[in-house]
Design an enzyme around this catalytic site. Structure first.
Site, mmCIF file in Angstrom:
data_model
loop_
_atom_site.group_PDB
_atom_site.id
_atom_site.type_symbol
_atom_site.label_atom_id
_atom_site.label_comp_id
_atom_site.label_asym_id
_atom_site.label_seq_id
_atom_site.Cartn_x
_atom_site.Cartn_y
_atom_site.Cartn_z
ATOM 1 C CE LYS A 51 -2.685 -2.983 -0.170
ATOM 2 N NZ LYS A 51 -3.048 -3.361 -1.514
ATOM 3 C CG HIS B 250 -13.732 -4.550 4.632
ATOM 4 N ND1 HIS B 250 -13.700 -3.206 4.355
ATOM 5 C CD2 HIS B 250 -13.502 -4.666 5.950
ATOM 6 C CE1 HIS B 250 -13.432 -2.547 5.471
ATOM 7 N NE2 HIS B 250 -13.319 -3.404 6.444
ATOM 8 C CD GLU C 34 -4.737 6.415 3.903
ATOM 9 O OE1 GLU C 34 -5.934 6.102 4.056
ATOM 10 O OE2 GLU C 34 -4.061 6.092 2.921
ATOM 11 N NE ARG D 139 -9.381 -9.010 -7.463
ATOM 12 C CZ ARG D 139 -9.201 -8.188 -6.451
ATOM 13 N NH1 ARG D 139 -7.971 -7.916 -6.033
ATOM 14 N NH2 ARG D 139 -10.226 -7.623 -5.840
HETATM 15 C C1 MV4 Z 1 -10.304 4.199 4.342
HETATM 16 C C2 MV4 Z 1 -11.563 4.568 4.874
HETATM 17 C C3 MV4 Z 1 -11.682 5.830 5.404
HETATM 18 N N1 MV4 Z 1 -10.614 6.664 5.437
HETATM 19 N N2 MV4 Z 1 -9.277 5.063 4.385
HETATM 20 C C4 MV4 Z 1 -11.449 -0.337 3.479
HETATM 21 C C5 MV4 Z 1 -10.846 -1.309 2.522
HETATM 22 C C6 MV4 Z 1 -9.563 -0.721 2.055
HETATM 23 N N3 MV4 Z 1 -9.488 -0.853 0.641
HETATM 24 C C7 MV4 Z 1 -9.584 0.691 2.498
HETATM 25 N N4 MV4 Z 1 -10.789 0.888 3.251
HETATM 26 C C8 MV4 Z 1 -11.106 2.096 3.778
HETATM 27 N N5 MV4 Z 1 -10.106 2.999 3.815
HETATM 28 C C9 MV4 Z 1 -9.450 6.265 4.914
HETATM 29 N N6 MV4 Z 1 -8.413 7.092 4.973
HETATM 30 C C10 MV4 Z 1 -12.616 3.680 4.811
HETATM 31 C C11 MV4 Z 1 -12.387 2.428 4.265
HETATM 32 C C12 MV4 Z 1 -13.537 1.573 4.241
HETATM 33 C C13 MV4 Z 1 -14.097 1.154 3.040
HETATM 34 C C14 MV4 Z 1 -13.566 1.504 1.805
HETATM 35 C C15 MV4 Z 1 -14.127 1.059 0.638
HETATM 36 C C16 MV4 Z 1 -15.267 0.256 0.688
HETATM 37 C C17 MV4 Z 1 -15.801 -0.101 1.877
HETATM 38 C C18 MV4 Z 1 -15.230 0.333 3.077
HETATM 39 C C19 MV4 Z 1 -15.801 -0.049 4.282
HETATM 40 C C20 MV4 Z 1 -15.239 0.374 5.455
HETATM 41 C C21 MV4 Z 1 -14.100 1.170 5.434
#
Ligand code: MV4
Length: 501
Positions: A118, A237, A202, A294
């Site tokens: 990441k 997720h 973050e 992917r």
């Molecule tokens: C975040 C966020 C809020 N703020 N980053 C969850 C999976 C991973 N790909 C990153 N994710 C998140 N990162 C910041 N700075 C909230 C999430 C997140 C989320 C993101 C996409 C789809 C669903 C989610 C469900 C919970 C939290």
């Protein structure tokens, strides 16, 4: 330019079938691999050749690189498509495929490796003008330094594991007094889960929407995007409903995000299919989150709105062909919605409900596509992902696509186990979904098991049992009278009353 004559698909279920269908249409012979649990599986029957690679558990079969490479050598396949999951984002596998003199249908091992970190991904895309969530771009282990950074960014903050992804290894910190404890936990979790304790910080974006862009690059430096997918409807997720395009984007915003997505791909010297995940806040600011290297589960919604077969394109790109179109040639045609049908019980915390498909009848009609890997009478094996099918509905507008999805859910007949179909209809009927005003908290905010009434198969069993008793009692009581006509209510009508949400 190498031309593939035989392709090995290193996967199972619906995605193995989906890939082999495109290969067959291109005149390419197909080979698949299977575990001992999948002897009767459809992907085995569909392939021209199939090689057993071991016991049911994935770690002894679908994740075994050497066995898959042996199967390719044994059958004379010239290329391997990894599908999604399993070895699809394993840089070591991509490298071994190449070293064995085979084509990997996907990006380079270097791109997979870079985007698998990441922090590596953030650092790479930052140089290409891609917006990032405010935070650190370096791994951090010193708690007092980390706390200072968190204070500068402003609470709430999120501590993430660099080796994580898909939500694993994330910790929300609401205030400074909780920082030390959460940071210690995040580091130790990251160490035990990924063998790498590096974390970064973050700003925590509240009420986020998950919007991802499909990108495609060729091996000559050209990259385009194939628009976005809105994937905010998910739980723990795991996505359940995806659509394209997103109802939130204006043409202007789409252009900006699309350019950022193309730049992110260029930062990784990316070729083949990839997805750039963005998070969008309530003010429509968007930030790069991560890149998936992917073909994704939800790729069909993009296929429906662009008319492009992404698997065929992947194969041609892997063969060295240039992209057959430019960005300005691409247009969005209508709206597509995918619902994922899982063998899970929504009224029991979405626990897997593994069993046998006693009845399995797919919906039909214009604009409906079902990608699945099962037939009536088959058992859903407990070793793998419990997804039964993806149903994709395409129509002229979002409203019509929602209407079609509801009709198709009602036509879909699955008995023998619980599925997420009723839950998906609840989503389709929900005012927040219909209006487009929803975020990744949709399920937590609105869903309770009480909004679903018992599923159709249970109702049918109860009615059948009651009728049997009634009929036999009538016969006993009135030996000479003809039996009462047995009528059952139409299942369409019955299904319509299931959802109250
Ligand atoms: C975040 C966020 C809020 N703020 N980053 C969850 C999976 C991973 N790909 C990153 N994710 C998140 N990162 C910041 N700075 C909230 C999430 C997140 C989320 C993101 C996409 C789809 C669903 C989610 C469900 C919970 C939290």
């Amino acid at each position: 330019m190498p031309s593939i004559k035989k392709l090995l698909v290193a996967n199972r279920g619906e995605i193995a079938l989906r890939i082999m269908r495109s290969a067959k249409e291109m005149g390419i012979k197909t080979v698949t691999v299977y575990s001992e649990a999948d002897r009767q599986a459809l992907h085995v029957r569909f392939a021209d050749e199939a090689v057993c690679i071991g016991p049911p558990s994935s770690s002894e079969s679908y994740l075994r690189m050497e066995k898959i490479l042996d199967a390719a050598a044994q059958t004379g396949a010239q290329a391997i498509h990894p599908g999604y999951g399993f070895l699809s984002e394993n840089a070591v596998f991509a490298k071994k495929v190449k070293e064995a003199g085979l084509l990997f249908i996907g990006p380079s091992a270097e791109s997979i490796e870079l985007m698998g970190s990441k922090l590596g991904a953030k650092a790479a895309v930052a140089r290409f003008n891609v917006p990032l969530v405010p935070g650190t771009a370096e791994p951090i282990s010193d708690i007092s330094k980390a706390k200072k950074i968190a204070k500068d960014i402003g609470y709430p903050v999120l501590i993430k594991a660099s080796a994580g992804g898909g939500g694993k290894g994330m910790r929300i910190v609401d205030k400074e007094s909780e920082f030390d404890e959460q940071m210690e936990r995040a580091v130790s979790e990251a160490k035990s889960a990924f063998g790498d304790g590096s974390v970064f910080i973050e700003k925590y974006v509240t009420q986020p929407r998950h919007i991802e862009f499909q990108i495609f690059g060729d091996q000559h430096g050209n990259v385009v995007h194939l628009f976005e997918r809105e994937c905010s409807i998910q739980r723990r997720h795991q996505k359940v409903v995806e659509e394209a395009p997103s109802s939130l984007l204006t043409p202007e915003l789409r252009k900006q995000m699309g350019e950022a997505a193309v730049n992110a791909a260029k930062a990784a010297n990316y070729f083949n299919a990839g997805t750039i995940e963005f998070i969008m806040d309530a003010d429509k600011n968007f930030y790069f989150l991560e890149m998936n290297t992917r073909l994704q589960v939800e790729h069909p919604v993009t296929e429906q709105i662009t008319g492009i077969d992404l698997v065929k394109l992947q194969i041609k790109i892997a063969e060295g062909e240039p992209l057959p179109f430019k960005q300005e040639d691409l247009k969005i045609n209508g709206h597509a919605i995918e619902v994922r049908v899982y063998a899970e019980d929504p009224s029991n915390n979405f626990l897997p409900d593994i069993g046998t498909l006693k009845t399995y009848k797919r919906p039909q009609g214009h604009g409906i596509r079902v990608d699945d890997g099962f037939e009536q009478g088959m058992a859903i094996p407990f070793y793998y992902d419990p997804m039964i099918a993806k149903m994709i509905c395409h129509d002229e507008t979002r409203e019509k696509a929602i209407g079609k999805t509801i009709r198709a859910i009602e036509e879909y007949e699955i008995t023998g186990l619980e599925t997420t179909l009723g839950f998906c209809r609840f989503v389709m009927n929900h005012p927040a979904f219909r209006s487009g005003h929803f975020d990744t908290q949709f399920v937590e905010n609105y869903f309770k098991p009480e909004v679903l009434l018992p599923l159709a198969d249970k109702t049918e069993e109860v009615i059948a049992a009651a009728l049997a008793v009634f009929v036999s009692e009538s016969i006993t009581a009135q030996q000479k009278a003809p039996p009462a006509p047995v009528t059952t209510e139409s299942k369409w009508k019955k299904n319509r009353s299931i959802i109250t949400g």
